[in-house]
Motif scaffolding. Structure first.
Motif, PDB file in Angstrom:
ATOM      1  N   GLY A  23       3.542   2.657  -1.541  1.00 10.61           N
ATOM      2  CA  GLY A  23       4.105   1.386  -1.945  1.00 10.61           C
ATOM      3  C   GLY A  23       5.402   1.572  -2.712  1.00 10.61           C
ATOM      4  N   ARG A  24       5.970   0.465  -3.149  1.00  7.63           N
ATOM      5  CA  ARG A  24       7.227   0.509  -3.889  1.00  7.63           C
ATOM      6  C   ARG A  24       7.030   0.148  -5.352  1.00  7.63           C
ATOM      7  N   ASP A  25       5.792   0.118  -5.780  1.00 10.90           N
ATOM      8  CA  ASP A  25       5.492  -0.182  -7.175  1.00 10.90           C
ATOM      9  C   ASP A  25       6.039   0.929  -8.073  1.00 10.90           C
ATOM     10  N   LYS A  26       6.397   0.560  -9.307  1.00  9.92           N
ATOM     11  CA  LYS A  26       6.967   1.551 -10.224  1.00  9.92           C
ATOM     12  C   LYS A  26       5.994   2.668 -10.564  1.00  9.92           C
ATOM     13  N   GLY A  27       4.697   2.443 -10.323  1.00  7.49           N
ATOM     14  CA  GLY A  27       3.711   3.482 -10.600  1.00  7.49           C
ATOM     15  C   GLY A  27       3.584   4.529  -9.517  1.00  7.49           C
ATOM     16  N   VAL A  28       4.266   4.326  -8.387  1.00 11.33           N
ATOM     17  CA  VAL A  28       4.215   5.294  -7.287  1.00 11.33           C
ATOM     18  C   VAL A  28       5.143   6.453  -7.609  1.00 11.33           C
ATOM     19  N   GLY A  29       4.600   7.661  -7.660  1.00 10.01           N
ATOM     20  CA  GLY A  29       5.372   8.830  -8.056  1.00 10.01           C
ATOM     21  C   GLY A  29       6.463   9.202  -7.074  1.00 10.01           C
ATOM     22  N   LEU A  30       7.435   9.951  -7.564  1.00 11.91           N
ATOM     23  CA  LEU A  30       8.581  10.366  -6.758  1.00 11.91           C
ATOM     24  C   LEU A  30       8.152  11.228  -5.576  1.00 11.91           C
ATOM     25  N   LEU A  31       7.136  12.042  -5.770  1.00 10.90           N
ATOM     26  CA  LEU A  31       6.661  12.892  -4.664  1.00 10.90           C
ATOM     27  C   LEU A  31       6.172  12.029  -3.508  1.00 10.90           C
ATOM     28  N   ARG A  32       5.373  11.016  -3.801  1.00 15.54           N
ATOM     29  CA  ARG A  32       4.845  10.149  -2.741  1.00 15.54           C
ATOM     30  C   ARG A  32       5.962   9.394  -2.046  1.00 15.54           C
ATOM     31  N   GLN A  33       6.945   8.944  -2.808  1.00 15.25           N
ATOM     32  CA  GLN A  33       8.077   8.239  -2.217  1.00 15.25           C
ATOM     33  C   GLN A  33       8.873   9.156  -1.287  1.00 15.25           C
ATOM     34  N   THR A  34       9.069  10.396  -1.718  1.00 17.92           N
ATOM     35  CA  THR A  34       9.849  11.347  -0.926  1.00 17.92           C
ATOM     36  C   THR A  34       9.084  11.812   0.302  1.00 17.92           C
ATOM     37  N   LEU A  35       7.800  12.045   0.147  1.00 17.44           N
ATOM     38  CA  LEU A  35       6.975  12.496   1.266  1.00 17.44           C
ATOM     39  C   LEU A  35       6.880  11.431   2.344  1.00 17.44           C
ATOM     40  N   GLY A  36       6.820  10.171   1.928  1.00 15.05           N
ATOM     41  CA  GLY A  36       6.772   9.080   2.894  1.00 15.05           C
ATOM     42  C   GLY A  36       5.416   8.942   3.551  1.00 15.05           C
ATOM     43  N   GLU A  37       5.418   8.424   4.770  1.00 17.69           N
ATOM     44  CA  GLU A  37       4.171   8.167   5.495  1.00 17.69           C
ATOM     45  C   GLU A  37       3.444   9.462   5.829  1.00 17.69           C
ATOM     46  N   LEU A  78      -1.744  18.119  -9.041  1.00 17.91           N
ATOM     47  CA  LEU A  78      -0.721  17.071  -8.997  1.00 17.91           C
ATOM     48  C   LEU A  78      -1.070  15.942  -9.962  1.00 17.91           C
ATOM     49  N   PRO A  79      -0.078  15.370 -10.632  1.00 13.69           N
ATOM     50  CA  PRO A  79      -0.334  14.159 -11.437  1.00 13.69           C
ATOM     51  C   PRO A  79      -0.846  13.050 -10.517  1.00 13.69           C
ATOM     52  N   GLU A  80      -1.657  12.163 -11.048  1.00 13.90           N
ATOM     53  CA  GLU A  80      -2.261  11.126 -10.219  1.00 13.90           C
ATOM     54  C   GLU A  80      -1.223  10.274  -9.508  1.00 13.90           C
ATOM     55  N   ALA A  81      -0.109   9.971 -10.170  1.00 13.35           N
ATOM     56  CA  ALA A  81       0.926   9.147  -9.552  1.00 13.35           C
ATOM     57  C   ALA A  81       1.590   9.852  -8.372  1.00 13.35           C
ATOM     58  N   SER A  82       1.449  11.184  -8.321  1.00 14.29           N
ATOM     59  CA  SER A  82       2.071  11.966  -7.248  1.00 14.29           C
ATOM     60  C   SER A  82       1.113  12.298  -6.116  1.00 14.29           C
ATOM     61  N   ASP A  83      -0.157  12.025  -6.293  1.00 10.19           N
ATOM     62  CA  ASP A  83      -1.165  12.391  -5.301  1.00 10.19           C
ATOM     63  C   ASP A  83      -1.166  11.385  -4.149  1.00 10.19           C
ATOM     64  N   PRO A  84      -0.780  11.800  -2.930  1.00 10.93           N
ATOM     65  CA  PRO A  84      -0.730  10.843  -1.815  1.00 10.93           C
ATOM     66  C   PRO A  84      -2.103  10.420  -1.314  1.00 10.93           C
ATOM     67  N   TYR A  85      -3.171  11.112  -1.752  1.00  9.56           N
ATOM     68  CA  TYR A  85      -4.507  10.831  -1.239  1.00  9.56           C
ATOM     69  C   TYR A  85      -5.347   9.997  -2.211  1.00  9.56           C
ATOM     70  N   ARG A  86      -4.662   9.294  -3.125  1.00 13.72           N
ATOM     71  CA  ARG A  86      -5.308   8.347  -4.019  1.00 13.72           C
ATOM     72  C   ARG A  86      -4.608   6.997  -3.889  1.00 13.72           C
ATOM     73  N   LEU A  87      -5.375   5.932  -3.953  1.00 13.01           N
ATOM     74  CA  LEU A  87      -4.808   4.586  -3.874  1.00 13.01           C
ATOM     75  C   LEU A  87      -5.419   3.719  -4.964  1.00 13.01           C
ATOM     76  N   SER A  88      -4.568   3.157  -5.808  1.00 12.23           N
ATOM     77  CA  SER A  88      -5.032   2.233  -6.848  1.00 12.23           C
ATOM     78  C   SER A  88      -5.375   0.896  -6.204  1.00 12.23           C
ATOM     79  N   VAL A  89      -6.587   0.380  -6.499  1.00 11.34           N
ATOM     80  CA  VAL A  89      -7.094  -0.842  -5.864  1.00 11.34           C
ATOM     81  C   VAL A  89      -7.341  -1.919  -6.912  1.00 11.34           C
ATOM     82  N   GLU A  90      -6.750  -3.095  -6.705  1.00 13.72           N
ATOM     83  CA  GLU A  90      -6.941  -4.207  -7.627  1.00 13.72           C
ATOM     84  C   GLU A  90      -8.383  -4.715  -7.551  1.00 13.72           C
TER      85      GLU A  90
END
Length: 295
Positions: A23-37, A78-90
């Motif tokens: 996602g594009r939320d501010k809590g999404v780590g730089l690693l996940r953003q860079t790694l992409g899909e 990896l910090p939780e914000a950087s882990d691509p295999y975790r998803l925060s759920v409302e």
């Protein structure tokens, strides 16, 4: 088909793979953003779980040991914000998350996926070329060559040796460790035949990490390199061939035939990686030539 869309990202399961889009939320780590899909095939999964929480729950994918080069080199650090295999759920999406878990678990049971260790990487890893600047240096990797350049924070004893460059075929290991407390982290390259590594601050083949925002990106470099090294579960004989100094490979010995068998297996492995799309045509050609020179 199952899908869950959150600020943290979107997970979709089509029966064959889990597709993860950050996602594009501010809590999404730089690693996940860079790694992409990331597309995780069903056969790479060991399990999935949903953990409810007061403010937010979490979906977690558990990959088979050895299936993913990123998970392999980070070892759960990896910090939780950087882990691509975790998803925060409302909280209001708990039912969707539980349905998603049920769908994946049912598919794992139906396909009788082995949750045990994998002997080959089942995910393609980060794309190359990749360049990351963090800590006391910048690392560039094009799929074949690694280049290290230093900056003003580099210890003079290391910087005075100038930039470093070497090929994947020169490597024995690659290691990533995050900064923790007062201890700095590192991205370390172990070269074949090189002496025991010095402290990261002085090691000319190591980037020292200081615990800043871009540090996790060095894990992407480590994963891209690790993908092109012998798999940790490869036969010991294969790893011995890779670890041996070049002069030992060139010297005639009683085990030459066995070495050739190991190199042939390595060629087959490269061919499989190329067919799977992990290696481009140029990367495959360069890696194949490097192996053929060892005969």
């Amino acid at each position: 088909m199952a899908e869950i869309i959150q600020k943290d990202g979107t997970w979709t399961f089509d029966g064959d793979a889990v597709r993860i889009v950050p996602g594009r939320d501010k809590g999404v780590g730089l690693l996940r953003q860079t790694l992409g899909e990331v597309v995780v095939p069903l056969r790479a999964l060991a399990g999935i779980s949903y953990e409810p929480g007061r403010k937010a729950g979490r979906l977690r994918l558990r990959l088979r040991e050895g299936a993913d080069p990123l998970t392999q080199v980070t070892g759960g650090r990896l910090p939780e914000a950087s882990d691509p295999y975790r998803l925060s759920v409302e909280p209001d999406r708990t039912g969707v998350a539980e349905y998603f878990v049920d769908e994946v678990r049912n598919a794992l049971l139906l396909e009788q996926v082995d949750p045990g260790p994998s002997e080959t990487y089942l995910l393609p890893g980060p794309s190359v070329p990749i360049a990351v600047g963090a800590g006391d240096g910048t690392v560039t990797f094009d799929g074949d060559r690694v280049a290290l350049e230093w900056n003003w924070t580099t210890e003079e004893a290391k910087r005075s040796g100038g930039p470093r460059e070497f090929r994947v075929t020169d490597l024995r290991t690659v290691e990533w460790a995050p900064a923790k407390g007062l201890e700095n982290g590192w991205l370390r390259f172990g070269l074949v035949g090189a002496p025991q590594s010095a402290a990261p601050k002085y090691d000319p083949h190591t980037v020292e990490l200081f615990g800043f925002k871009k540090d996790p990106l060095m894990a992407l470099v480590a994963a891209a390199v690790a993908l092109r090294l012998p798999h940790p579960a490869a036969p010991a004989q294969d790893r011995a061939v890779e670890d041996a100094p070049p002069k030992e490979l060139a010297a005639p010995a009683a085990g030459v035939a066995e070495d050739h068998d190991a190199l042939l297996r390595r060629l087959r492995e490269l061919g499989e990686l190329h067919q799977a799309g992990v290696l481009t045509a140029d990367e495959f050609t360069a890696a194949k030539q490097a192996v053929l020179r060892r005969f």
